[in-house]
Design a protein around this motif. Structure first.
Motif, mmCIF file in Angstrom:
data_model
loop_
_atom_site.group_PDB
_atom_site.id
_atom_site.type_symbol
_atom_site.label_atom_id
_atom_site.label_comp_id
_atom_site.label_asym_id
_atom_site.label_seq_id
_atom_site.Cartn_x
_atom_site.Cartn_y
_atom_site.Cartn_z
ATOM 1 N N TYR A 55 76.825 86.348 -18.959
ATOM 2 C CA TYR A 55 76.984 85.456 -20.105
ATOM 3 C C TYR A 55 75.764 85.561 -21.002
ATOM 4 O O TYR A 55 74.650 85.757 -20.524
ATOM 5 N N LYS A 56 75.985 85.400 -22.296
ATOM 6 C CA LYS A 56 74.884 85.360 -23.246
ATOM 7 C C LYS A 56 74.280 83.962 -23.198
ATOM 8 O O LYS A 56 74.998 82.968 -23.301
ATOM 9 N N ARG A 57 72.961 83.887 -23.021
ATOM 10 C CA ARG A 57 72.258 82.604 -22.926
ATOM 11 C C ARG A 57 71.194 82.537 -24.016
ATOM 12 O O ARG A 57 70.465 83.498 -24.253
ATOM 13 N N THR A 59 67.001 85.066 -26.278
ATOM 14 C CA THR A 59 68.414 85.357 -26.052
ATOM 15 C C THR A 59 68.495 86.412 -24.962
ATOM 16 O O THR A 59 67.835 87.446 -25.043
ATOM 17 N N THR A 60 69.288 86.134 -23.950
ATOM 18 C CA THR A 60 69.438 87.062 -22.834
ATOM 19 C C THR A 60 70.893 87.092 -22.376
ATOM 20 O O THR A 60 71.646 86.161 -22.662
ATOM 21 N N THR A 61 71.249 88.142 -21.693
ATOM 22 C CA THR A 61 72.575 88.242 -21.087
ATOM 23 C C THR A 61 72.372 88.370 -19.586
ATOM 24 O O THR A 61 71.675 89.274 -19.127
#
Length: 118
Positions: A22-24, A72-74
Motif C-alpha cells: 500500500y502507498k503510505r 511517501t512509501t509503498t
C-alpha cells in the motif's frame, strides 16, 4: 505429468507468498528545541525513501525548534522503523528504533516526536 504438477506447485508458492503493498503518506514533526548548534536534521530507517546510510532531510518549520518531513512509501508492513538525526548523530543511542505505525483508516499518518525522547 510430474512436470505439470511441479510447475503448478511453483506457481502457487510464488503467488501465495506475495504480500499486498500500500502507498503510505507519513508526516513526521520533530521537536529539537532542547538541542544546540543545529546544522541539519533528518530521519533514517527501513524502506525507501529512507535508508540507514544517509539522512532523509527534514525541513525547518520553526527556527532551531521544529522540523518536518513528508514521506511517501509503498509497503506491505503496518509500521516503519527509524531514528531521527541532528547533525548526523542518531537519537536514542543503545535503545530500540522508533516504530511508526501507519494509520490504516486514513490516507495520512501524522507523527509528533521529540528528539532523543521515547
Amino acid at each position: 505429468m510430474k512436470t505439470i504438477i511441479k510447475t503448478a506447485m511453483l506457481v502457487i508458492l510464488m503467488t501465495g507468498c506475495v504480500q499486498k503493498s500500500y502507498k503510505r503518506l507519513v508526516v513526521v514533526t520533530l521537536d529539537v528545541s532542547k538541542v544546540n548548534n543545529i546544522q541539519s536534521v533528518g530521519i533514517r530507517g527501513e524502506g525507501k525513501p529512507l535508508s540507514w546510510e544517509s539522512d532523509y532531510p527534514m525541513q525547518e518549520v520553526v527556527k532551531d525548534s521544529l522540523y518536518k518531513a513528508v514521506i511517501t512509501t509503498t509497503t506491505g508492513y503496518l509500521f516503519a522503523e527509524g531514528k531521527c538525526t541532528v547533525n548526523g548523530d542518531f537519537e536514542l543511542k543503545d535503545k530500540p528504533n522508533r516504530r511508526i505505525y501507519f494509520d490504516v483508516k486514513k490516507d495520512t499518518t501524522y507523527v509528533n516526536l521529540v528528539f532523543d525522547k521515547e
